[in-house]
Design an enzyme around this catalytic site. Sequence first.
Site, PDB file in Angstrom:
ATOM      1  N   GLY A  49      41.682 -51.875 104.404  1.00  0.00           N
ATOM      2  CA  GLY A  49      43.246 -52.026 104.105  1.00  0.00           C
ATOM      3  C   GLY A  49      44.110 -51.746 105.147  1.00  0.00           C
ATOM      4  O   GLY A  49      45.064 -51.159 105.074  1.00  0.00           O
ATOM      5  N   SER A  51      46.212 -53.785 107.586  1.00  0.00           N
ATOM      6  CA  SER A  51      46.870 -55.148 108.074  1.00  0.00           C
ATOM      7  C   SER A  51      48.445 -54.946 107.449  1.00  0.00           C
ATOM      8  O   SER A  51      49.086 -55.484 108.219  1.00  0.00           O
ATOM      9  CB  SER A  51      46.374 -56.129 107.913  1.00  0.00           C
ATOM     10  OG  SER A  51      46.453 -56.642 106.331  1.00  0.00           O
ATOM     11  N   GLU A  76      42.626 -61.595 105.267  1.00  0.00           N
ATOM     12  CA  GLU A  76      43.863 -62.378 105.643  1.00  0.00           C
ATOM     13  C   GLU A  76      43.710 -63.736 105.642  1.00  0.00           C
ATOM     14  O   GLU A  76      42.483 -64.129 106.078  1.00  0.00           O
ATOM     15  CB  GLU A  76      44.388 -61.681 107.014  1.00  0.00           C
ATOM     16  CG  GLU A  76      45.050 -60.407 106.811  1.00  0.00           C
ATOM     17  CD  GLU A  76      46.171 -59.872 105.661  1.00  0.00           C
ATOM     18  OE1 GLU A  76      46.842 -61.211 105.551  1.00  0.00           O
ATOM     19  OE2 GLU A  76      46.527 -58.857 105.550  1.00  0.00           O
ATOM     20  N   TYR A 228      50.489 -43.275  94.608  1.00  0.00           N
ATOM     21  CA  TYR A 228      51.932 -43.217  94.672  1.00  0.00           C
ATOM     22  C   TYR A 228      52.435 -42.438  93.054  1.00  0.00           C
ATOM     23  O   TYR A 228      51.617 -43.030  92.185  1.00  0.00           O
ATOM     24  CB  TYR A 228      52.673 -44.565  94.619  1.00  0.00           C
ATOM     25  CG  TYR A 228      54.338 -44.303  94.668  1.00  0.00           C
ATOM     26  CD1 TYR A 228      55.058 -43.736  95.371  1.00  0.00           C
ATOM     27  CD2 TYR A 228      54.956 -44.943  93.882  1.00  0.00           C
ATOM     28  CE1 TYR A 228      56.165 -43.732  95.534  1.00  0.00           C
ATOM     29  CE2 TYR A 228      56.418 -44.949  93.476  1.00  0.00           C
ATOM     30  CZ  TYR A 228      57.002 -44.174  94.432  1.00  0.00           C
ATOM     31  OH  TYR A 228      58.357 -44.140  94.379  1.00  0.00           O
ATOM     32  N   TYR A 238      55.724 -47.928  86.333  1.00  0.00           N
ATOM     33  CA  TYR A 238      54.744 -47.539  87.196  1.00  0.00           C
ATOM     34  C   TYR A 238      53.706 -46.405  86.791  1.00  0.00           C
ATOM     35  O   TYR A 238      52.504 -47.060  86.095  1.00  0.00           O
ATOM     36  CB  TYR A 238      55.552 -47.002  88.564  1.00  0.00           C
ATOM     37  CG  TYR A 238      54.239 -47.120  89.838  1.00  0.00           C
ATOM     38  CD1 TYR A 238      54.310 -48.143  90.324  1.00  0.00           C
ATOM     39  CD2 TYR A 238      53.714 -46.194  89.827  1.00  0.00           C
ATOM     40  CE1 TYR A 238      53.456 -48.179  91.477  1.00  0.00           C
ATOM     41  CE2 TYR A 238      52.607 -46.161  90.957  1.00  0.00           C
ATOM     42  CZ  TYR A 238      52.703 -46.954  91.936  1.00  0.00           C
ATOM     43  OH  TYR A 238      51.704 -46.879  92.718  1.00  0.00           O
TER      44      TYR A 238
END
Length: 399
Positions: A49, A51, A76, A228, A238
């Site tokens: 991951g 990009s 992508e 997170y 979340y």
Amino acid sequence: MTLRQIDPKQRGFLIVNSHPEGAAETVRRMWERIPARADGSRPVVLLLGHSAGYGLATLLTGLRGHGIRGVGVAFEGAETERRTATAGWYRTAAAETLAREAGHDFVFVNTDAFSAAGKEQVLALVEERYGKVDHLIYSLAAPRRTDPETGTVHHSVIKPLGGPYEAPALDFSGDAPKVGQVSLEPATDEERYATQQVMGGADWRLWVRALAGRGLLADGFTTVALTYIGSELTAPIYRQGTIGAAKEDLERTAGELDAELAGQGRAFTAVAGAAVTQASSAIPSIALYTAFLRTVLGDGFRTTADQAADLWEQLTGTAPLVLDEQGRIRLDGWELDEQVQDRVRALWADPESGLERARDGADWFMGQIRELYGWGVDGVDYEQPVQTTVAWPAPGVTV
């Protein structure tokens, strides 16, 4: 090669095309802000991951600050007759050019990292070109994942658990940002499970075990998955919602992997602070919260590159590990500082009045969203036709 005059196709937070030069310029500017002080260790890194978001920041700070070698993986989309390539495609091409010009040995693969074929392609390249891996950084974000063993396609959802969710949210549908309201019904058990399968630790575990199975773990191997936590203001959608359930699974997986690696390596989750990313912009209320946080912190809002630099310092031993009671690396102290959160709470308590005081923060947030796709970047001439056909850096071949 295709020269096109393009304009952004945008509705709210959704932008469906990207600007090649704008996307490349965001990479160049991040690169230039990172101190070039390679420490000579040149560890081999597999970055899943690379990009966008924290993955891109981890790539660039690793290259500039520590001379990392290795492989980056992303999935992508190439240019079509109707659309440009994705911004991540253009960012990867720009990152490869910068890395090559600086003499770094780093290559990029465009593949579905969740698939067995993608893993085989990447691991074969790692084994042939670099041998053992010092660090595996897991920073994948995707809306769906196909289980490589069962063939089941799991779709993630952003929903609360246990009850409905109602909260203020930032609305960019008009001429100026305003406060709207979001209402969501709770997730089913099936939706919770599917989200966990996409965003939890299942795929991370497969990658670590695949490396170990091929004898590709270096002594002192470290793997980190980015996660997170955030404020209690966003917790209902979340940390206490489907995404939070997936992140808890990710953290459990870290403990399991750490036990499996005992004597040879370590596994952690790293808790980053708030950021404007393509993934975070899809989460209700996060935009308003982030706009308020930016208003409170101003230039004290730490960028993804700032946080990635902190992570590399800790992983390489330049700085001591900052771990919480659950053994997670913490990069988010600047966001969760109690004085900072008190000021954000004051804005959140009356969101319409808060937005009046946070107009600059809201405008900044939308500007950051546009820059994710290469739009609104200072110094880029959007009136001129641009070359939209950009090759993916060899040896990255799509499977």
